[in-house]
Design a protein around this motif. Structure first.
Motif, PDB file in Angstrom:
ATOM      1  N   THR A  66      -1.210  25.549  69.352  1.00 58.89           N
ATOM      2  CA  THR A  66      -1.281  25.874  70.778  1.00 58.89           C
ATOM      3  C   THR A  66      -1.218  27.382  70.986  1.00 58.89           C
ATOM      4  OG1 THR A  66      -0.258  23.767  71.352  1.00 58.89           O
ATOM      5  CG2 THR A  66      -0.178  25.503  73.020  1.00 58.89           C
ATOM      6  N   ARG A  67      -0.330  28.054  70.289  1.00 57.79           N
ATOM      7  CA  ARG A  67      -0.206  29.505  70.399  1.00 57.79           C
ATOM      8  C   ARG A  67      -1.495  30.198  69.927  1.00 57.79           C
ATOM      9  NH1 ARG A  67       4.022  31.030  66.879  1.00 57.79           N
ATOM     10  NH2 ARG A  67       2.498  31.947  65.482  1.00 57.79           N
ATOM     11  N   ILE A  68      -2.059  29.723  68.834  1.00 58.67           N
ATOM     12  CA  ILE A  68      -3.319  30.297  68.323  1.00 58.67           C
ATOM     13  C   ILE A  68      -4.448  30.090  69.323  1.00 58.67           C
ATOM     14  CG2 ILE A  68      -5.102  30.027  66.546  1.00 58.67           C
ATOM     15  CD1 ILE A  68      -2.766  29.362  64.585  1.00 58.67           C
ATOM     16  N   GLU A  69      -4.538  28.894  69.867  1.00 61.70           N
ATOM     17  CA  GLU A  69      -5.589  28.609  70.853  1.00 61.70           C
ATOM     18  C   GLU A  69      -5.464  29.527  72.066  1.00 61.70           C
ATOM     19  OE1 GLU A  69      -6.499  23.860  70.068  1.00 61.70           O
ATOM     20  OE2 GLU A  69      -4.966  24.439  71.547  1.00 61.70           O
ATOM     21  N   LYS A  70      -4.245  29.752  72.529  1.00 64.39           N
ATOM     22  CA  LYS A  70      -4.035  30.646  73.676  1.00 64.39           C
ATOM     23  C   LYS A  70      -4.424  32.073  73.329  1.00 64.39           C
ATOM     24  CE  LYS A  70      -0.350  28.047  75.909  1.00 64.39           C
ATOM     25  NZ  LYS A  70       1.088  27.999  76.248  1.00 64.39           N
ATOM     26  N   ARG A  71      -4.053  32.553  72.166  1.00 65.32           N
ATOM     27  CA  ARG A  71      -4.378  33.925  71.750  1.00 65.32           C
ATOM     28  C   ARG A  71      -5.885  34.135  71.633  1.00 65.32           C
ATOM     29  NH1 ARG A  71      -0.565  36.339  67.129  1.00 65.32           N
ATOM     30  NH2 ARG A  71       0.706  37.537  68.579  1.00 65.32           N
ATOM     31  N   LEU A  72      -6.574  33.113  71.196  1.00 62.21           N
ATOM     32  CA  LEU A  72      -8.030  33.214  71.023  1.00 62.21           C
ATOM     33  C   LEU A  72      -8.798  32.806  72.284  1.00 62.21           C
ATOM     34  CD1 LEU A  72      -8.406  31.758  67.413  1.00 62.21           C
ATOM     35  CD2 LEU A  72      -8.416  34.170  68.113  1.00 62.21           C
ATOM     36  N   ASP A  73      -8.063  32.525  73.347  1.00 60.45           N
ATOM     37  CA  ASP A  73      -8.663  32.093  74.611  1.00 60.45           C
ATOM     38  C   ASP A  73      -9.559  30.866  74.426  1.00 60.45           C
ATOM     39  OD1 ASP A  73      -7.424  34.014  76.208  1.00 60.45           O
ATOM     40  OD2 ASP A  73      -8.992  35.504  75.767  1.00 60.45           O
TER      41      ASP A  73
END
Length: 75
Positions: free
Chosen positions: A62-69
């Motif tokens: 989830t954190r990775i997805e948010k960082r990568l938009d």
């Protein structure tokens, strides 16, 4: 009368032998049930560990997805 007493004693001995065998079998079943309970408890612990790992992985993804938009951030 002596034959009747002997017959009763013989039956009582037979019954006692059966009870002893049943007691031994019950002890075996109790031991086996203890092993099953221990195994179930160990599996429950392993499942809890797996769930904790999956929760951490989910948080990381989830954190990775948010960082990568890759996902929309909802309030």
């Amino acid at each position: 009368m002596a034959e009747t007493d002997n017959l009763v004693l013989e039956h009582l001995r037979h019954i006692r032998g059966q009870l002893d065998r049943m007691e031994n079998r019950l002890d075996d079943v109790t031991t086996r049930l203890g092993h099953v309970e221990r195994s179930v408890a160990e599996h429950s612990v392993q499942l809890a560990e797996i769930n904790a790992k999956l929760d951490r992985l989910d948080a990381r993804v989830t954190r990775i997805e948010k960082r990568l938009d890759l996902v929309e951030v909802s309030n």
